[in-house]
Design a protein around this motif. Sequence first.
Motif, short mmCIF file in Angstrom:
data_model
loop_
_atom_site.label_atom_id
_atom_site.label_comp_id
_atom_site.label_asym_id
_atom_site.label_seq_id
_atom_site.Cartn_x
_atom_site.Cartn_y
_atom_site.Cartn_z
N CYS A 176 1.06 -1.29 0.23
CA CYS A 176 -0.01 -0.12 0.23
C CYS A 176 0.83 1.70 0.12
O CYS A 176 0.90 2.33 -0.72
CB CYS A 176 -0.55 -0.05 1.62
SG CYS A 176 -1.90 -1.62 1.16
N ARG A 177 2.34 1.20 0.46
CA ARG A 177 2.77 2.32 0.37
C ARG A 177 3.80 2.24 0.59
O ARG A 177 5.42 2.28 1.18
CB ARG A 177 2.95 2.72 2.50
CG ARG A 177 1.24 3.59 2.64
CD ARG A 177 1.34 4.25 4.00
NE ARG A 177 -0.38 4.48 4.56
CZ ARG A 177 -1.04 2.47 4.65
NH1 ARG A 177 -1.09 2.05 5.16
NH2 ARG A 177 -2.49 3.73 4.81
N ALA A 186 5.46 3.66 -2.32
CA ALA A 186 6.78 4.72 -2.27
C ALA A 186 7.17 5.22 -1.35
O ALA A 186 8.51 5.82 -1.72
CB ALA A 186 5.60 5.59 -3.28
N GLU A 187 6.45 5.23 -0.11
CA GLU A 187 7.30 5.94 0.87
C GLU A 187 8.30 4.93 1.66
O GLU A 187 8.79 5.72 2.34
CB GLU A 187 5.99 6.53 2.10
CG GLU A 187 4.93 7.48 1.81
CD GLU A 187 3.50 7.53 2.85
OE1 GLU A 187 3.22 6.94 3.65
OE2 GLU A 187 2.91 8.47 1.80
N LYS A 228 -4.38 4.60 -1.04
CA LYS A 228 -2.97 4.97 -0.37
C LYS A 228 -1.98 5.62 -1.57
O LYS A 228 -1.86 6.53 -2.03
CB LYS A 228 -2.14 3.85 0.54
CG LYS A 228 -3.02 3.65 1.66
CD LYS A 228 -4.09 3.49 1.89
CE LYS A 228 -4.58 2.51 2.99
NZ LYS A 228 -4.98 1.31 2.95
N ASP A 229 -0.98 4.64 -1.93
CA ASP A 229 0.13 5.27 -3.19
C ASP A 229 -0.15 5.24 -4.06
O ASP A 229 0.55 4.83 -5.15
CB ASP A 229 1.56 4.79 -2.41
CG ASP A 229 2.27 4.95 -1.53
OD1 ASP A 229 1.81 6.17 -0.87
OD2 ASP A 229 3.66 4.60 -1.27
N LEU A 231 -2.60 7.16 -4.92
CA LEU A 231 -3.22 8.37 -4.84
C LEU A 231 -4.02 8.82 -6.16
O LEU A 231 -4.91 9.90 -6.08
CB LEU A 231 -1.95 9.46 -5.63
CG LEU A 231 -0.92 10.21 -5.47
CD1 LEU A 231 0.09 10.94 -6.38
CD2 LEU A 231 -0.63 10.30 -4.09
N VAL A 282 4.01 9.79 -8.19
CA VAL A 282 3.77 9.10 -6.58
C VAL A 282 5.52 8.80 -6.22
O VAL A 282 5.79 9.09 -5.05
CB VAL A 282 3.02 7.95 -6.00
CG1 VAL A 282 3.10 6.43 -6.80
CG2 VAL A 282 2.98 8.29 -3.92
N LEU A 322 7.46 12.98 -2.37
CA LEU A 322 7.39 12.67 -1.58
C LEU A 322 8.74 13.34 -0.44
O LEU A 322 8.46 12.93 1.13
CB LEU A 322 8.65 10.30 -2.02
CG LEU A 322 8.07 10.07 -2.67
CD1 LEU A 322 8.72 8.20 -3.87
CD2 LEU A 322 6.81 9.34 -1.30
N ARG A 346 6.22 15.34 1.53
CA ARG A 346 5.06 13.75 1.95
C ARG A 346 5.58 13.86 3.25
O ARG A 346 5.18 13.32 4.36
CB ARG A 346 5.14 12.76 1.19
CG ARG A 346 4.14 11.58 1.63
CD ARG A 346 3.36 12.26 1.84
NE ARG A 346 1.73 10.64 3.09
CZ ARG A 346 1.05 10.73 3.32
NH1 ARG A 346 0.47 11.83 3.68
NH2 ARG A 346 -0.01 10.38 3.88
N HIS A 355 3.03 8.10 7.48
CA HIS A 355 1.83 8.55 6.90
C HIS A 355 0.88 9.19 7.65
O HIS A 355 -0.58 9.58 7.56
CB HIS A 355 0.86 7.30 5.38
CG HIS A 355 0.50 6.34 7.12
ND1 HIS A 355 1.71 5.24 7.53
CD2 HIS A 355 -0.06 5.72 7.48
CE1 HIS A 355 1.33 4.79 8.26
NE2 HIS A 355 0.08 4.82 8.14
N ARG A 402 -3.11 12.80 1.72
CA ARG A 402 -1.95 13.26 0.98
C ARG A 402 -2.72 14.21 0.14
O ARG A 402 -3.13 14.51 -0.56
CB ARG A 402 -1.63 12.27 -0.27
CG ARG A 402 -0.67 10.82 1.00
CD ARG A 402 -0.91 9.45 -0.67
NE ARG A 402 -0.22 8.24 -0.27
CZ ARG A 402 -0.93 7.96 1.38
NH1 ARG A 402 -2.34 7.66 1.12
NH2 ARG A 402 -0.24 7.12 1.99
#
Length: 458
Positions: free
Chosen positions: A218-219, A221-222, A259-260, A262, A311, A317, A320, A345, A410
Amino acid sequence: MDYRTIIEPFRIHAVEPIRMTTRQERLRAIEAAGWNLFGLHADDVLIDLLTDSGTGAMSRDQWAAMQHGDESYAGSPSWFIFLEAVHGLFPYRHVIPTHQGRAAERILFTAIGGPGKVVPNNTHFDTTRANVEATGATAVDCVIPEGRVPSLRHPFKGNMDLDLLDRTIRVAGPGNVPVVFVTVTNNSGGGQPVSMANIRGVRAVCDRHGIPLFLDACRFAENAWFIREREDGFASTPIVDIVREMASCADGMTMSAKKDGLANIGGWLAMDDDGLAERCRNLLILTEGFPTYGGLAGRDLEAIAQGLREVVHEDYLRYRIRSTAYLGDAVAAAGVPAVVPTGGHAVYLDARALLPHIPPLAYPGQSLAVALYVEGGIRGCEIGTVMFGAQPDGTEEPAAMDLVRLAIPRRTYTQSHIDYTIEVVLRVAEHAADLRGYRIVEAPAQLRHFTARFEPLG
Ligand SMILES: *Cc1c(COP(=O)(O)O)cnc(C)c1O
């Protein structure tokens, strides 16, 4: 640039008003909602940090992409645009679109779960655990010990405990473990990242036992940003390459595009295994839709495709992760207990530490979340004994932690919204000793936190 302030890398293009409320109005609203923040009318919320899922602002280019949406039932051009965007990051042979992440989970675990099966994960997200358990299988969390202690610092607090994973597999018997999951970032454990070295280590354990590895991505990229910032050897690796490397360690993934991605809705299930994909597609058609749209409109597929391109931008990022840390740092500097370091997040307040006079079974997280709403109209989310305390046999036990998650949607709130949030958190923390616990007066059998009704203890 060496300026201290990292600005929002966008300006505002359409405005959504938010409505001011009085403390009296909020008290009436939360009482009518059975003291459950999920039961509120969102118009009665000032700053909504309930979740970062599907609540972000889409970009101009995403809205434009939606106009390009093609609603052909089968083989829509929007499907191919979506597929290309997913494959650019996650080149698994089979991509199965779903209306959101939990649909991907339900399909996968229906196909491979069942009584006697055991699914290890660093920490199962609530819907993941519920979907594993709904098939009769057992969900086991194997996060490193540091990941269970809010106040302990570790650069990759979401890492899997590889010895515990290996032991869990041996005890269950490798034949009873249909898949190992790694959640990036580790949402229920504080939005904490998982290192590339750890993902490779999990891969090695899986290889030893002949078990496939899936990412709950789900996340992604983070997580990739944290790898670049914190792990040796990645400082100059492009984010896209880090994501592809994470993907290459696994055999498949579940994803929530809320989530990522977007996007406001969507998800997918992806894998290399042809036979498993066949079984999953058959389940997909039963409840979600044809395999080239899977419960989504063509326009949703386009919005996700564009979101996946945006993303992985560095400016995005950097902003973010920094803007989340801004809230976390301010709270920590004031001495309010929280999960450190701040995750990607969300900021997770440690309600059990802040409210030691409220025992876990009186739900300190619920108490703190309600107080933040009544004080300042801020809606967070209990991640603790309300969410995870109910056992499959009907009994109740304290969860590993009692947290309140302040999730940051976001590209949605500005720094002044967050400055206000900081003030409210500090005000509530000053009066923490006055807060009371709650008891549950009504709850469903599964995922009780969404609809339970509470009563304040006298
Ligand atoms: C949100 C989330 C899910 C479920 O996705 P939905 O789109 O909400 O169904 C699964 N795993 C993790 C880690 C999540 O954050």
